[in-house]
Design an enzyme around this catalytic site. Structure first.
Site, PDB file in Angstrom:
ATOM      1  N   ARG A 259       0.805  -1.222   0.000  1.00  0.00           N
ATOM      2  CA  ARG A 259       0.000   0.000   0.000  1.00  0.00           C
ATOM      3  C   ARG A 259       0.843   1.279   0.000  1.00  0.00           C
ATOM      4  O   ARG A 259       0.497   2.245  -0.682  1.00  0.00           O
ATOM      5  CB  ARG A 259      -0.953  -0.002   1.198  1.00  0.00           C
ATOM      6  CG  ARG A 259      -1.959  -1.146   1.153  1.00  0.00           C
ATOM      7  CD  ARG A 259      -2.994  -1.009   2.244  1.00  0.00           C
ATOM      8  NE  ARG A 259      -3.902  -2.152   2.269  1.00  0.00           N
ATOM      9  CZ  ARG A 259      -4.957  -2.229   3.075  1.00  0.00           C
ATOM     10  NH1 ARG A 259      -5.231  -1.253   3.922  1.00  0.00           N
ATOM     11  NH2 ARG A 259      -5.734  -3.300   3.042  1.00  0.00           N
TER      12      ARG A 259
ATOM     13  N   ASP B 212     -15.542   9.987   8.625  1.00  0.00           N
ATOM     14  CA  ASP B 212     -14.492   8.982   8.435  1.00  0.00           C
ATOM     15  C   ASP B 212     -13.152   9.704   8.504  1.00  0.00           C
ATOM     16  O   ASP B 212     -13.064  10.896   8.195  1.00  0.00           O
ATOM     17  CB  ASP B 212     -14.653   8.279   7.089  1.00  0.00           C
ATOM     18  CG  ASP B 212     -13.915   6.948   7.052  1.00  0.00           C
ATOM     19  OD1 ASP B 212     -14.577   5.898   7.190  1.00  0.00           O
ATOM     20  OD2 ASP B 212     -12.679   6.944   6.896  1.00  0.00           O
TER      21      ASP B 212
END
Length: 289
Positions: A43, A152
């Site tokens: 990632r 979020d």
């Protein structure tokens, strides 16, 4: 002239992984379990290549510098797992439809105020699932003071929620009648209709940082979020949620999560569903719009 190819970044060392884990935990409360080196490399390697950085030591120097706040957010975003779909854990939405929302809608029709929070909302599918149930039960919802807050830590998924555009395949879990009523085709896929979008406000928020909202919520959804936190962080978060839940308010958690604080006033109300007693006391009004 041939442009040289950027070499792949070095593999993160154990020291690098420990530093990344410490940053994740201190900034977002997320625990990076041992054995996640391949995931981190997969990632974050993309971030390093994009920035032209060849090693994780230099990358860590960037994200911990005064000028690296944006990249720090990008790092946390890259390492955050966002798994969601419309009407995930159907029993919660059945409870919402049959027990939680009807009295709140009646209160709103009598001039009251109702606030619902989707905490850890990912790309908005949870918040819009709540909104669809609400709109079904209350066709007059635009005339009522009912709002859904979706938050979020990841600004990328917040942007997705604000756009409210989804791949049509993601609507497989949406009942056909709701699909026809609440989504419209657009060039990039399908988009939530404006009347539903107006119900939901999206905001970037780190649950382990300060909360700018003041007052209470009637319903809180925080599902499959605290499983990434260590037990002390989980306990602090459950306590904070309880503080902003109104008497009689509901909290829905993930299928593998439990609120097991001995001092909690929350009572079990169903499968991974809790409720604050009506006589639990109040903390004031909710100020966000």
């Amino acid at each position: 002239m041939e442009i040289p190819r950027l070499l792949a970044p070095d593999v993160p060392t154990e020291t690098d992984l420990q530093a990344i884990a410490q940053i994740l935990h201190s900034r977002a409360g997320i625990v990076l379990a041992p054995g996640k080196g391949a995931m981190v490399q997969s990632r974050l390697g993309k971030r390093l290549r994009r920035l032209g950085i060849g090693d994780y030591r230099s990358y860590l120097a960037l994200v911990t510098s005064a000028s690296g706040e944006d990249e720090l957010k990008a790092m946390i975003s890259a390492l955050t797992t966002n798994v969601t779909h419309f009407f995930r854990e159907k029993h919660h939405f059945e409870m919402l439809r049959s027990r939680a929302l009807p009295p709140l809608i009646a209160r709103a029709r009598a001039g009251g105020r109702v606030r619902i929070w989707s905490a850890g909302s990912s790309n908005g599918q949870e918040a819009f699932s709540i909104a669809m149930v609400l709109a079904e039960l209350a066709p007059d919802h635009e005339a009522l003071d009912i709002r859904i807050l979706a938050t979020d830590i990841d600004p990328q998924v917040i942007a997705c929620g604000q756009a409210a555009i989804y791949d049509p395949q993601l609507l497989d879990t949406v009942p056909p009648a709701l699909r026809a009523r609440f989504f419209q085709p657009v060039p990039a896929g399908v988009q939530v209709v404006d009347s539903l979008r107006r119900l939901v406000t999206f905001r970037e928020l780190n649950l382990h940082g300060p909360w700018p909202m003041r007052g209470q919520f009637s319903i809180i959804f925080c599902r499959n979020v605290v499983i990434y936190f260590d037990p002390p962080a989980q306990a602090r978060l459950w306590a904070r949620f309880e503080e902003v839940l109104e008497p009689g308010g509901w909290i829905f958690v993930g299928h593998s999560e439990r609120i097991a604080r001995a001092e909690s006033r929350l009572e079990t109300a169903g499968i991974t569903t809790y409720r604050l007693p009506q006589d639990a006391g109040a903390n004031g009004e909710t100020e966000w719009h």
